[in-house]
Design an enzyme around this catalytic site. Structure first.
Site, PDB file in Angstrom:
ATOM      1  N   THR A 131       0.826  -1.205   0.000  1.00  0.00           N
ATOM      2  CA  THR A 131       0.000   0.000   0.000  1.00  0.00           C
ATOM      3  C   THR A 131       0.867   1.265   0.000  1.00  0.00           C
ATOM      4  O   THR A 131       2.015   1.238   0.445  1.00  0.00           O
ATOM      5  CB  THR A 131      -0.881  -0.010   1.275  1.00  0.00           C
ATOM      6  OG1 THR A 131      -1.423   1.282   1.481  1.00  0.00           O
ATOM      7  CG2 THR A 131      -0.080  -0.363   2.516  1.00  0.00           C
ATOM      8  N   ASP A 132       0.273   2.376  -0.434  1.00  0.00           N
ATOM      9  CA  ASP A 132       0.986   3.659  -0.365  1.00  0.00           C
ATOM     10  C   ASP A 132       1.046   4.183   1.075  1.00  0.00           C
ATOM     11  O   ASP A 132       1.774   5.130   1.358  1.00  0.00           O
ATOM     12  CB  ASP A 132       0.337   4.698  -1.294  1.00  0.00           C
ATOM     13  CG  ASP A 132      -1.118   5.008  -0.961  1.00  0.00           C
ATOM     14  OD1 ASP A 132      -1.690   4.325  -0.083  1.00  0.00           O
ATOM     15  OD2 ASP A 132      -1.686   5.934  -1.573  1.00  0.00           O
ATOM     16  N   GLU A 133       0.280   3.557   1.979  1.00  0.00           N
ATOM     17  CA  GLU A 133       0.234   4.075   3.350  1.00  0.00           C
ATOM     18  C   GLU A 133       1.572   3.911   4.073  1.00  0.00           C
ATOM     19  O   GLU A 133       1.810   4.544   5.096  1.00  0.00           O
ATOM     20  CB  GLU A 133      -0.899   3.405   4.139  1.00  0.00           C
ATOM     21  CG  GLU A 133      -2.237   3.628   3.464  1.00  0.00           C
ATOM     22  CD  GLU A 133      -3.450   3.255   4.301  1.00  0.00           C
ATOM     23  OE1 GLU A 133      -3.360   3.285   5.531  1.00  0.00           O
ATOM     24  OE2 GLU A 133      -4.487   2.942   3.691  1.00  0.00           O
ATOM     25  N   TYR A 156      -1.610  -0.715  10.959  1.00  0.00           N
ATOM     26  CA  TYR A 156      -1.754  -1.364   9.642  1.00  0.00           C
ATOM     27  C   TYR A 156      -0.562  -1.026   8.750  1.00  0.00           C
ATOM     28  O   TYR A 156       0.112  -1.917   8.222  1.00  0.00           O
ATOM     29  CB  TYR A 156      -3.059  -0.929   8.954  1.00  0.00           C
ATOM     30  CG  TYR A 156      -3.110  -1.254   7.468  1.00  0.00           C
ATOM     31  CD1 TYR A 156      -3.141  -2.572   7.027  1.00  0.00           C
ATOM     32  CD2 TYR A 156      -3.129  -0.240   6.505  1.00  0.00           C
ATOM     33  CE1 TYR A 156      -3.174  -2.878   5.665  1.00  0.00           C
ATOM     34  CE2 TYR A 156      -3.172  -0.540   5.146  1.00  0.00           C
ATOM     35  CZ  TYR A 156      -3.186  -1.858   4.729  1.00  0.00           C
ATOM     36  OH  TYR A 156      -3.224  -2.156   3.383  1.00  0.00           O
ATOM     37  N   LYS A 160       2.461  -3.387   7.174  1.00  0.00           N
ATOM     38  CA  LYS A 160       2.726  -3.525   5.745  1.00  0.00           C
ATOM     39  C   LYS A 160       4.162  -3.072   5.425  1.00  0.00           C
ATOM     40  O   LYS A 160       4.853  -3.690   4.626  1.00  0.00           O
ATOM     41  CB  LYS A 160       1.722  -2.712   4.914  1.00  0.00           C
ATOM     42  CG  LYS A 160       0.299  -3.222   4.931  1.00  0.00           C
ATOM     43  CD  LYS A 160       0.109  -4.610   4.352  1.00  0.00           C
ATOM     44  CE  LYS A 160       0.310  -4.700   2.856  1.00  0.00           C
ATOM     45  NZ  LYS A 160      -0.032  -6.048   2.325  1.00  0.00           N
TER      46      LYS A 160
HETATM   47  N1  NAD Z   1      -7.943  -2.147  -0.529  1.00  0.00           N
HETATM   48  C1  NAD Z   1      -7.050  -1.234  -0.876  1.00  0.00           C
HETATM   49  O1  NAD Z   1      -7.404  -0.104  -1.163  1.00  0.00           O
HETATM   50  C2  NAD Z   1      -5.579  -1.592  -0.957  1.00  0.00           C
HETATM   51  C3  NAD Z   1      -4.699  -0.668  -1.514  1.00  0.00           C
HETATM   52  C4  NAD Z   1      -3.347  -1.015  -1.637  1.00  0.00           C
HETATM   53  C5  NAD Z   1      -2.902  -2.236  -1.208  1.00  0.00           C
HETATM   54  N2  NAD Z   1      -3.780  -3.123  -0.652  1.00  0.00           N
HETATM   55  C6  NAD Z   1      -3.250  -4.448  -0.242  1.00  0.00           C
HETATM   56  O2  NAD Z   1      -3.845  -5.410  -1.105  1.00  0.00           O
HETATM   57  C7  NAD Z   1      -4.043  -6.635  -0.412  1.00  0.00           C
HETATM   58  C8  NAD Z   1      -5.507  -7.036  -0.503  1.00  0.00           C
HETATM   59  O3  NAD Z   1      -6.317  -6.010   0.055  1.00  0.00           O
HETATM   60  P1  NAD Z   1      -7.915  -6.137   0.097  1.00  0.00           P
HETATM   61  O4  NAD Z   1      -8.453  -4.775   0.211  1.00  0.00           O
HETATM   62  O5  NAD Z   1      -8.356  -7.015  -0.992  1.00  0.00           O
HETATM   63  O6  NAD Z   1      -8.098  -6.885   1.499  1.00  0.00           O
HETATM   64  P2  NAD Z   1      -9.335  -7.718   2.048  1.00  0.00           P
HETATM   65  O7  NAD Z   1      -9.324  -7.476   3.522  1.00  0.00           O
HETATM   66  O8  NAD Z   1     -10.563  -7.471   1.259  1.00  0.00           O
HETATM   67  O9  NAD Z   1      -8.924  -9.240   1.758  1.00  0.00           O
HETATM   68  C9  NAD Z   1      -7.887  -9.893   2.442  1.00  0.00           C
HETATM   69  C10 NAD Z   1      -8.038 -11.378   2.192  1.00  0.00           C
HETATM   70  O10 NAD Z   1      -6.981 -12.045   2.899  1.00  0.00           O
HETATM   71  C11 NAD Z   1      -7.528 -13.150   3.604  1.00  0.00           C
HETATM   72  N3  NAD Z   1      -6.708 -13.364   4.804  1.00  0.00           N
HETATM   73  C12 NAD Z   1      -6.598 -12.554   5.886  1.00  0.00           C
HETATM   74  N4  NAD Z   1      -5.769 -13.103   6.798  1.00  0.00           N
HETATM   75  C13 NAD Z   1      -5.328 -14.272   6.258  1.00  0.00           C
HETATM   76  C14 NAD Z   1      -4.442 -15.282   6.700  1.00  0.00           C
HETATM   77  N5  NAD Z   1      -3.832 -15.203   7.895  1.00  0.00           N
HETATM   78  N6  NAD Z   1      -4.195 -16.343   5.892  1.00  0.00           N
HETATM   79  C15 NAD Z   1      -4.797 -16.449   4.678  1.00  0.00           C
HETATM   80  N7  NAD Z   1      -5.664 -15.522   4.210  1.00  0.00           N
HETATM   81  C16 NAD Z   1      -5.925 -14.443   4.984  1.00  0.00           C
HETATM   82  C17 NAD Z   1      -8.961 -12.731   3.944  1.00  0.00           C
HETATM   83  O11 NAD Z   1      -9.780 -13.874   4.192  1.00  0.00           O
HETATM   84  C18 NAD Z   1      -9.359 -11.968   2.701  1.00  0.00           C
HETATM   85  O12 NAD Z   1      -9.909 -12.832   1.731  1.00  0.00           O
HETATM   86  C19 NAD Z   1      -3.583  -6.381   1.026  1.00  0.00           C
HETATM   87  O13 NAD Z   1      -2.258  -6.854   1.136  1.00  0.00           O
HETATM   88  C20 NAD Z   1      -3.612  -4.865   1.167  1.00  0.00           C
HETATM   89  O14 NAD Z   1      -2.658  -4.432   2.101  1.00  0.00           O
HETATM   90  C21 NAD Z   1      -5.112  -2.830  -0.510  1.00  0.00           C
END
Ligand code: NAD
Length: 348
Positions: A131-133, A156, A160
């Site tokens: 993430t950009d955070e 968080y 990350k």
């Molecule tokens: N949503 C955003 O805006 C955003 C932006 C940049 C980066 N990201 C990164 O992208 C990735 C996905 O984000 P998202 O928004 O889809 O998240 P989300 O919370 O919707 O999904 C996370 C998934 O990971 C699974 N999970 C959680 N803990 C687990 C574990 N211990 N073992 C196996 N599976 C596990 C959950 O069941 C879920 O399906 C993350 O790494 C997040 O940091 C998200």
């Protein structure tokens, strides 16, 4: 056939990535490993669950033994790592859950990939999604680039940032072939309704208040989730080993302006008089450690890999709203049970 492990594929972004890879790459066998926490939902993948190149594995990345067994059994050649605890507010109430999944879980995957690829690294790739955070907060000027120093402020983003450092350290120390991307806020279908856009769509449908943090002046860059999935596809296939790419939408919005735009679009969709939904806006006490502004310079991925966002914010928001209106059952399912309890705790 090449075996690819995608972690967190039942989540928001993960489900879009899994769908894209299953549909576009019949020559890959896709293994979706997900613990199905509150944020993971197999409904997100109903349309592809029977595809012959798709396999779902329920499992926790914190369980090192299980991860090692899976690597031995399936000999993954690529890993696309999205599994994470992803919600900042939850990280404030339970930081250790974020340490477990985001840091220990990532290191477990890195160990398994390192051990499994040590004889032959050719064609192997560990792709860490971040993430950009991690870069902290910007003032009113400037953009995050790939060389901006890390300065995370929430549990968080600290978790990350730590996982990003581990990925790079495994690249340096063990020669692990990796790529890493840091992306801005995503929005789109299948987003769990604890995050701003789906939360507010849901609340507007239910005529519930729209809790805006502080003065609403926080600024975020927004990217349609399918544009992110397309970028992930590109970086996985064309990115340089040991490189980082920032991904963003060139689409900055102050929260309050975004909420007002959403209200206008929702009034139109629901056939309510303009101004109805705006009356639901209420300002609530700010969250601690709240970063003022994030903004991404996505020049590198644009120049080197030719990626740019393809969906305008208005179009993307409309597609998102339409999806939530057409998928009320999904919304009802995910907003029952645990989520209700969490919602009461955060916003009552
Ligand atoms: N949503 C955003 O805006 C955003 C932006 C940049 C980066 N990201 C990164 O992208 C990735 C996905 O984000 P998202 O928004 O889809 O998240 P989300 O919370 O919707 O999904 C996370 C998934 O990971 C699974 N999970 C959680 N803990 C687990 C574990 N211990 N073992 C196996 N599976 C596990 C959950 O069941 C879920 O399906 C993350 O790494 C997040 O940091 C998200």
């Amino acid at each position: 056939m090449m075996n690819i492990l995608i972690t967190g594929g039942a989540g928001f972004i993960g489900s879009h990535v899994v769908r894209r890879f299953v549909n576009n790459y019949p020559q890959y066998r896709i293994f979706n490993l997900d613990a199905l926490t509150y944020a993971g939902n197999l409904e997100n993948l109903r349309d592809i669950e029977k595809a012959s190149n798709y396999n779902f594995i329920k499992g926790d990345i914190v369980d090192a033994e299980r991860i090692n067994e899976l690597f031995k059994k399936h000999e993954f050649e690529g890993v696309i790592h999205l599994a994470a605890e992803s919600h900042v507010d939850r990280s404030i109430t339970d930081p250790l859950a974020f340490v477990r999944t985001n840091i220990i879980g990532t290191v477990n995957l890195l160990n398994a990939a390192r051990d499994s690829w040590k004889g032959n690294k050719k064609g192997k790739r560990f792709y860490h999604i971040s993430t950009d955070e991690v870069y902290g907060s910007l003032g009113s000027e400037g953009l995050f680039t790939e060389t901006t120093p890390y300065d995370p402020n929430s549990p968080y983003s600290a978790s990350k940032a730590s996982s990003d450092h581990f990925v790079r350290a495994y690249g340096e120390t063990y020669g692990l072939p990796y790529v890493l991307t840091n992306c801005s806020n995503n929005y789109g279908p299948n987003h769990f309704p604890e995050k701003l856009i789906p939360l507010f769509i849901n609340n507007i449908i239910e005529n519930k208040s729209l809790p805006v943090y502080g003065d609403g002046k926080y600024t975020r860059d927004w990217l349609f989730v399918e544009d992110h999935a397309r970028a992930i596809d590109l970086v996985f296939h064309k990115g340089e080993n040991h490189e980082t790419y920032n991904i963003g939408g060139f689409n900055e919005w102050q929260n309050i302006d975004l909420v007002k735009l959403l209200c206008r679009l929702m009034d139109k969709k629901l056939g309510r008089p303009q101004g109805t939904s705006e009356q639901l806006i209420t300002y609530v006490k700010d969250r601690p450690g709240h970063d003022l502004r994030y903004a991404i310079d996505a020049d590198k991925i644009n120049k080197e890999l030719g990626w740019e966002p393809s969906v305008t914010f208005e179009k993307g928001l409309e597609r998102t709203i339409d999806w939530y209106l057409e998928n009320q059952e999904w919304l009802n399912n995910v907003t029952s049970g645990d989520y209700q309890e969490y919602y009461e705790k955060m916003y009552s």
